[in-house]
Design an enzyme around this catalytic site. Sequence first.
Site, short mmCIF file in Angstrom:
data_model
loop_
_atom_site.label_atom_id
_atom_site.label_comp_id
_atom_site.label_asym_id
_atom_site.label_seq_id
_atom_site.Cartn_x
_atom_site.Cartn_y
_atom_site.Cartn_z
N SER A 84 -10.37 -50.09 -25.83
CA SER A 84 -10.10 -48.66 -26.00
C SER A 84 -11.37 -47.82 -25.88
O SER A 84 -11.30 -46.59 -26.00
CB SER A 84 -9.45 -48.40 -27.36
OG SER A 84 -10.36 -48.65 -28.42
N THR A 215 -10.02 -45.66 -29.94
CA THR A 215 -11.20 -44.81 -29.84
C THR A 215 -12.10 -45.24 -30.98
O THR A 215 -11.62 -45.85 -31.93
CB THR A 215 -10.79 -43.33 -30.08
OG1 THR A 215 -9.99 -42.89 -28.99
CG2 THR A 215 -11.97 -42.39 -30.23
N THR A 233 -14.54 -42.91 -26.30
CA THR A 233 -13.27 -43.55 -25.98
C THR A 233 -13.06 -43.71 -24.49
O THR A 233 -13.70 -42.99 -23.69
CB THR A 233 -12.10 -42.69 -26.53
OG1 THR A 233 -10.88 -43.40 -26.42
CG2 THR A 233 -11.96 -41.39 -25.77
N ARG A 243 -7.23 -36.64 -16.82
CA ARG A 243 -6.76 -36.28 -18.17
C ARG A 243 -7.93 -36.41 -19.17
O ARG A 243 -8.65 -37.40 -19.17
CB ARG A 243 -5.61 -37.20 -18.58
CG ARG A 243 -5.08 -36.94 -20.00
CD ARG A 243 -5.70 -37.85 -21.04
NE ARG A 243 -5.06 -37.75 -22.35
CZ ARG A 243 -5.50 -38.34 -23.45
NH1 ARG A 243 -6.58 -39.09 -23.40
NH2 ARG A 243 -4.88 -38.20 -24.58
N VAL A 244 -8.08 -35.40 -19.97
CA VAL A 244 -9.12 -35.41 -20.99
C VAL A 244 -8.44 -35.35 -22.36
O VAL A 244 -7.57 -34.51 -22.58
CB VAL A 244 -10.08 -34.21 -20.79
CG1 VAL A 244 -10.98 -34.02 -22.01
CG2 VAL A 244 -10.91 -34.41 -19.53
N GLY A 245 -8.82 -36.24 -23.24
CA GLY A 245 -8.23 -36.26 -24.57
C GLY A 245 -9.01 -35.39 -25.54
O GLY A 245 -9.79 -34.51 -25.14
N ASP A 246 -8.82 -35.66 -26.81
CA ASP A 246 -9.50 -34.88 -27.84
C ASP A 246 -10.96 -35.29 -28.05
O ASP A 246 -11.79 -34.49 -28.49
CB ASP A 246 -8.76 -35.03 -29.18
CG ASP A 246 -8.61 -36.49 -29.59
OD1 ASP A 246 -8.44 -37.35 -28.70
OD2 ASP A 246 -8.66 -36.78 -30.80
N THR A 266 -8.80 -40.38 -34.22
CA THR A 266 -8.31 -41.29 -33.19
C THR A 266 -6.80 -41.11 -33.15
O THR A 266 -6.20 -40.59 -34.09
CB THR A 266 -8.65 -42.77 -33.49
OG1 THR A 266 -8.02 -43.16 -34.72
CG2 THR A 266 -10.15 -42.98 -33.63
N GLY A 267 -6.19 -41.60 -32.07
CA GLY A 267 -4.75 -41.43 -31.94
C GLY A 267 -4.42 -40.42 -30.86
O GLY A 267 -5.27 -40.09 -30.03
N GLY A 269 -4.40 -37.75 -28.66
CA GLY A 269 -5.37 -36.67 -28.50
C GLY A 269 -4.75 -35.31 -28.30
O GLY A 269 -5.28 -34.29 -28.76
N1 ASP Z 1 -7.69 -39.90 -29.06
C1 ASP Z 1 -7.82 -40.64 -27.83
C2 ASP Z 1 -7.31 -39.81 -26.70
O1 ASP Z 1 -6.30 -39.16 -26.86
C3 ASP Z 1 -7.10 -41.92 -27.79
C4 ASP Z 1 -6.96 -42.67 -29.09
O2 ASP Z 1 -7.74 -42.50 -29.99
O3 ASP Z 1 -6.06 -43.48 -29.21
O4 ASP Z 1 -7.90 -39.85 -25.64
#
Ligand code: ASP
Length: 366
Positions: A84, A215, A233, A243-246, A266-267, A269
């Site tokens: 990850s 992450t 991450t 695609r850009v996450g948080d 994490t999780g 985004g």
């Molecule tokens: N937060 C990360 C994202 O959305 C992924 C994750 O932490 O599971 O890119």
Amino acid sequence: MGSRRDFVKTSVGVSAGAALGVFPKSLHGAPNVVIRRVTPTCVASANGLEAVSLAIRELANGADTIDAIVRGVNLVEQDPRDTSVGYGGLPNQDGVVQLDSSLMHGPTRGAGAVAAIEGVKRPSLVALDVMRYTDHHLLVGEGAQRFAKSMGHPIEDLVTPESRRRWIEWRARLSDQDDYLLPAESGEPVEQFRTPSEFGDGLLDSHDGFRPQGTINCDIVDANGDLSSVTTTSGLAYKIPGRVGDSPIIGAGQYCDNDVGAAGSTGRGEAVIKTCGSHTIVELMRNGMHPKDACLEALRRIVHVTVESRLRREDGRPNFSVNYYAVNKMGQYGGAAIYAGARYAVSVDGDARLEDSAYLFERADG
Ligand code: ASP
């Protein structure tokens, strides 16, 4: 209470009544607080047990907070077994690894980030270079890679045999109308997908069985009450390219205010971006909330704004999870997730362990 010499004055207009655990807010938003010597404390997502240990050791050896946590997360970025983060992170839908990272340095109010960067194993180091050597806070894609190259970061293939095998299977499962064969059809054994829980991250870290998320976020406070935060991450597995996450979004995937505390996520985004999650947590801590309660409250906001039926279970609750981690200037810390079962890593003055995250809902409810 220690002697007055044990205290560090952290803002102008310190009120005589300020004490540990109290953040009375001033007009400009900086809390009036007196901090005495703090126990160095570092929190991280559950895959960061070694990272928090190393970060606290680095502090003890005289490292600055940001260098300590970046060295900590570098361990995970370089580890091909964590699919990850960094090298070995699961690729996007085209089979290309695109990484996101951001960080903030409390004492200098510095911030740096890179998004959708390819070919660099440790994107947190590039984010650090953005902070230290540019007038910008966020570089993306090809420009981020060119900058990394100019700063001496090697450009490498980040796909490992393991991550490629998983991507091949994901692609084959997309449709039975195309020409890609499942491993079972080609006579190969069916891949048993490992989940982030193997790294201690608890349950429901993927919002779809075949698209694990993960992450590492890491937040630290040193003995002087100085803070830093970093998140890094490979983001959502098999994402749409670009695609850009948080994680690389300052205020979403991490946030640090040296007057108050640091937080990260994490999780899923998208849910964190939509609610400015980490910034929200720091603001709640500024108003006196304990880090754990601030994390829970920020999660409640996610639940509240998750109105799309595709993102909700039958009982109306989210069908994904988000984990938050936070530490404040006084060394109080906490972690929370939407659903029970998650854990987080913490090191308090060198004693590193996994603790259960607080949560909003028992999984059994659904
Ligand atoms: N937060 C990360 C994202 O959305 C992924 C994750 O932490 O599971 O890119």
